[in-house]
Design a protein around this motif. Sequence first.
Motif, mmCIF file in Angstrom:
data_model
loop_
_atom_site.group_PDB
_atom_site.id
_atom_site.type_symbol
_atom_site.label_atom_id
_atom_site.label_comp_id
_atom_site.label_asym_id
_atom_site.label_seq_id
_atom_site.Cartn_x
_atom_site.Cartn_y
_atom_site.Cartn_z
ATOM 1 N N GLY A 93 0.776 -1.227 0.000
ATOM 2 C CA GLY A 93 0.000 0.000 0.000
ATOM 3 C C GLY A 93 0.810 1.281 0.000
ATOM 4 O O GLY A 93 0.271 2.350 0.187
ATOM 5 N N GLU A 123 -7.709 -8.157 3.174
ATOM 6 C CA GLU A 123 -7.919 -6.756 3.589
ATOM 7 C C GLU A 123 -6.604 -6.079 3.980
ATOM 8 O O GLU A 123 -6.488 -4.850 3.921
ATOM 9 N N GLU A 126 -5.208 -3.930 1.137
ATOM 10 C CA GLU A 126 -5.977 -2.799 0.633
ATOM 11 C C GLU A 126 -5.067 -1.595 0.471
ATOM 12 O O GLU A 126 -4.181 -1.362 1.284
ATOM 13 N N GLY A 127 -5.282 -0.890 -0.612
ATOM 14 C CA GLY A 127 -4.426 0.238 -0.926
ATOM 15 C C GLY A 127 -3.290 -0.152 -1.849
ATOM 16 O O GLY A 127 -2.586 0.687 -2.370
ATOM 17 N N GLU A 128 -3.107 -1.467 -2.055
ATOM 18 C CA GLU A 128 -2.071 -1.937 -2.987
ATOM 19 C C GLU A 128 -2.554 -1.684 -4.399
ATOM 20 O O GLU A 128 -3.712 -1.883 -4.728
ATOM 21 N N GLU A 129 -1.663 -1.208 -5.254
ATOM 22 C CA GLU A 129 -2.062 -0.937 -6.630
ATOM 23 C C GLU A 129 -1.814 -2.126 -7.507
ATOM 24 O O GLU A 129 -0.961 -2.890 -7.331
#
Length: 129
Positions: A93, A123, A126-129
Amino acid sequence: MREIKFRIWNKKLNEMRFVESIEFNSNFEPFFIIDHKHDSCYSDDFILMQYTGIKIDNQDLYGHDIVQDFINNKCYEVIWDKYGGMWLFNPVGTEGEAIDYYEFEDKASSGTIIVGNRYENPELLEGEE
């Protein structure tokens, strides 16, 4: 010499299992697993993860585990670099390059723990591209 062991994410059961035996096909790819509960599955039904040989807070660290350094407030996913032939710690993230274990060990604090893995705890990514 480090211990060689594996675990699998069983896609059908959505459950992590430890591997008792692996059968390989003629291309040396794992295709059949018997797990610690004596259940079996074929390669379409599992994701294989290898023990890294590293322990964090007395727990075995496997590929795709996610570790958190609470002092620096960073999470990393453990990944295998097949070109470099080594385990890397990939920041989750955030921007930044994956680092090898020795650099991770230098940067991480004694407050580092395994918080989960990619499959049981998506979860955490999350925020990982």
